[in-house]
Motif scaffolding. Structure first.
Motif, PDB file in Angstrom:
ATOM      1  N   PRO A  97     -64.023 -32.221-114.686  1.00 41.01           N
ATOM      2  CA  PRO A  97     -63.615 -33.268-113.739  1.00 41.01           C
ATOM      3  C   PRO A  97     -63.337 -32.672-112.362  1.00 41.01           C
ATOM      4  O   PRO A  97     -63.235 -31.451-112.199  1.00 41.01           O
ATOM      5  N   ALA A  98     -63.204 -33.530-111.396  1.00 42.91           N
ATOM      6  CA  ALA A  98     -62.846 -33.087-110.044  1.00 42.91           C
ATOM      7  C   ALA A  98     -61.494 -32.383-110.083  1.00 42.91           C
ATOM      8  O   ALA A  98     -60.609 -32.728-110.874  1.00 42.91           O
ATOM      9  N   GLU A  99     -61.335 -31.394-109.227  1.00 39.07           N
ATOM     10  CA  GLU A  99     -60.092 -30.626-109.205  1.00 39.07           C
ATOM     11  C   GLU A  99     -58.888 -31.517-108.922  1.00 39.07           C
ATOM     12  O   GLU A  99     -57.775 -31.253-109.370  1.00 39.07           O
ATOM     13  N   SER A 100     -59.122 -32.598-108.195  1.00 40.98           N
ATOM     14  CA  SER A 100     -58.031 -33.505-107.843  1.00 40.98           C
ATOM     15  C   SER A 100     -57.615 -34.419-108.994  1.00 40.98           C
ATOM     16  O   SER A 100     -56.568 -35.066-108.919  1.00 40.98           O
ATOM     17  N   ASP A 101     -58.406 -34.480-110.045  1.00 42.13           N
ATOM     18  CA  ASP A 101     -58.117 -35.347-111.186  1.00 42.13           C
ATOM     19  C   ASP A 101     -57.076 -34.670-112.070  1.00 42.13           C
ATOM     20  O   ASP A 101     -57.373 -33.684-112.743  1.00 42.13           O
ATOM     21  N   ARG A 102     -55.859 -35.190-112.086  1.00 40.22           N
ATOM     22  CA  ARG A 102     -54.776 -34.591-112.863  1.00 40.22           C
ATOM     23  C   ARG A 102     -54.442 -35.420-114.109  1.00 40.22           C
ATOM     24  O   ARG A 102     -53.405 -35.233-114.730  1.00 40.22           O
TER      25      ARG A 102
ATOM     26  N   ALA B  31     -58.569 -35.511-118.047  1.00 39.35           N
ATOM     27  CA  ALA B  31     -59.156 -34.413-117.280  1.00 39.35           C
ATOM     28  C   ALA B  31     -58.633 -33.068-117.771  1.00 39.35           C
ATOM     29  O   ALA B  31     -59.395 -32.097-117.886  1.00 39.35           O
ATOM     30  N   GLN B  32     -57.348 -33.007-118.062  1.00 38.59           N
ATOM     31  CA  GLN B  32     -56.793 -31.760-118.586  1.00 38.59           C
ATOM     32  C   GLN B  32     -57.425 -31.384-119.918  1.00 38.59           C
ATOM     33  O   GLN B  32     -57.700 -30.201-120.183  1.00 38.59           O
ATOM     34  N   ALA B  33     -57.664 -32.381-120.759  1.00 35.91           N
ATOM     35  CA  ALA B  33     -58.306 -32.109-122.049  1.00 35.91           C
ATOM     36  C   ALA B  33     -59.738 -31.637-121.863  1.00 35.91           C
ATOM     37  O   ALA B  33     -60.221 -30.752-122.586  1.00 35.91           O
ATOM     38  N   ARG B  34     -60.449 -32.207-120.900  1.00 38.46           N
ATOM     39  CA  ARG B  34     -61.809 -31.748-120.612  1.00 38.46           C
ATOM     40  C   ARG B  34     -61.796 -30.292-120.158  1.00 38.46           C
ATOM     41  O   ARG B  34     -62.681 -29.502-120.533  1.00 38.46           O
ATOM     42  N   ARG B  35     -60.806 -29.926-119.369  1.00 39.24           N
ATOM     43  CA  ARG B  35     -60.710 -28.532-118.919  1.00 39.24           C
ATOM     44  C   ARG B  35     -60.463 -27.596-120.098  1.00 39.24           C
ATOM     45  O   ARG B  35     -60.932 -26.450-120.099  1.00 39.24           O
ATOM     46  N   LEU B  36     -59.722 -28.071-121.107  1.00 37.57           N
ATOM     47  CA  LEU B  36     -59.513 -27.257-122.304  1.00 37.57           C
ATOM     48  C   LEU B  36     -60.823 -27.018-123.043  1.00 37.57           C
ATOM     49  O   LEU B  36     -61.047 -25.931-123.592  1.00 37.57           O
ATOM     50  N   ILE B  37     -61.689 -28.018-123.076  1.00 35.27           N
ATOM     51  CA  ILE B  37     -62.999 -27.836-123.698  1.00 35.27           C
ATOM     52  C   ILE B  37     -63.794 -26.766-122.955  1.00 35.27           C
ATOM     53  O   ILE B  37     -64.485 -25.946-123.565  1.00 35.27           O
ATOM     54  N   HIS B  38     -63.675 -26.739-121.630  1.00 39.46           N
ATOM     55  CA  HIS B  38     -64.389 -25.725-120.849  1.00 39.46           C
ATOM     56  C   HIS B  38     -63.730 -24.349-120.972  1.00 39.46           C
ATOM     57  O   HIS B  38     -64.405 -23.328-120.807  1.00 39.46           O
ATOM     58  N   ALA B  39     -62.436 -24.321-121.269  1.00 38.53           N
ATOM     59  CA  ALA B  39     -61.762 -23.038-121.471  1.00 38.53           C
ATOM     60  C   ALA B  39     -62.079 -22.437-122.835  1.00 38.53           C
ATOM     61  O   ALA B  39     -61.988 -21.227-123.030  1.00 38.53           O
ATOM     62  N   GLY B  40     -62.458 -23.284-123.796  1.00 40.58           N
ATOM     63  CA  GLY B  40     -62.741 -22.796-125.138  1.00 40.58           C
ATOM     64  C   GLY B  40     -61.471 -22.415-125.871  1.00 40.58           C
ATOM     65  O   GLY B  40     -60.380 -22.893-125.567  1.00 40.58           O
TER      66      GLY B  40
END
Length: 207
Positions: free
Chosen positions: A102-107, A111-120
């Protein structure tokens, strides 16, 4: 299989349990409370905290089943370093095209869960990992709490890990969930690491 309590069956995970496991993951995600109202996508948390475990290590997954539905689970992996590599190759890399960053501005929480998927799911870079190489996630719906069923799930996983020759297991618990911290320490977990204001890592010696 074992009869954990009247009307409740503790058994190995089966593929038919997937939707129930994802639902429990969501309904216990708000420091143990129901987070269903906090997420637009009801699957996104399960993709991080449940899916790769039952897909890649189903032999270390157990569920509690009532007459109506699955009401709790425990998911484990015997080797966190191996799981990190396998989940990256066979799970997260396949999910990321479906869940773009997601966009960096999306808090938002989605969005946080999507970032976890990208973090693995990287293995901890810690000296204690050799002694506690396994890790786990455990969640129970409110109707299954306070009945000793968490311990029963733990013992099922511990037996499977011991049979695989695993010396110890670790888990993370959020600082906002002191009840869970007390539950784990009562079972014999000890603190391995603390990130101030965020979470503890606890370990249990299986030998």
């Amino acid at each position: 299989m074992s009869q954990a309590e009247p009307g409740l069956l503790l058994r190995p995970y089966a593929s038919r349990d997937l939707a129930a496991v994802y639902d429990i993951c969501l309904r216990t995600a708000d420091a143990g409370g129901d987070a269903a109202h906090l997420y637009t996508d009801p699957w996104v948390l399960g993709h991080r905290y449940a899916g790769p475990y039952v897909a890649l290590e189903p032999g270390f997954a157990f569920v509690l089943e009532s007459r109506e539905r699955v009401v709790g689970y425990i998911l484990g992996v015997p080797d966190s370093a191996r799981f990190a590599a396998e989940s990256e190759a066979r799970w997260f890399s396949l999910l990321r095209p479906l869940y773009p960053l997601p966009a960096e501005s999306d808090r938002s929480l989605d969005a946080q869960a999507r970032r976890l998927i990208h973090a693995g799911c990287p293995a901890p870079d810690a000296a204690w990992l050799e002694k506690y190489p396994a890790h786990l996630h455990i969640d129970l719906l409110p109707q299954a709490q306070g009945l000793g069923l968490g311990r029963a799930l733990m013992e099922s996983l511990w037996a499977a890990l011991r049979a695989a020759g695993v010396p110890g297991v670790h888990l993370g618990v959020g600082a906002g969930n002191p009840r869970a911290h007390a539950f784990y320490t009562h079972l014999g977990f000890t603190e391995l690491e603390k990130v101030e204001g965020r979470f503890w890592t606890l370990g249990y010696d299986l030998r």
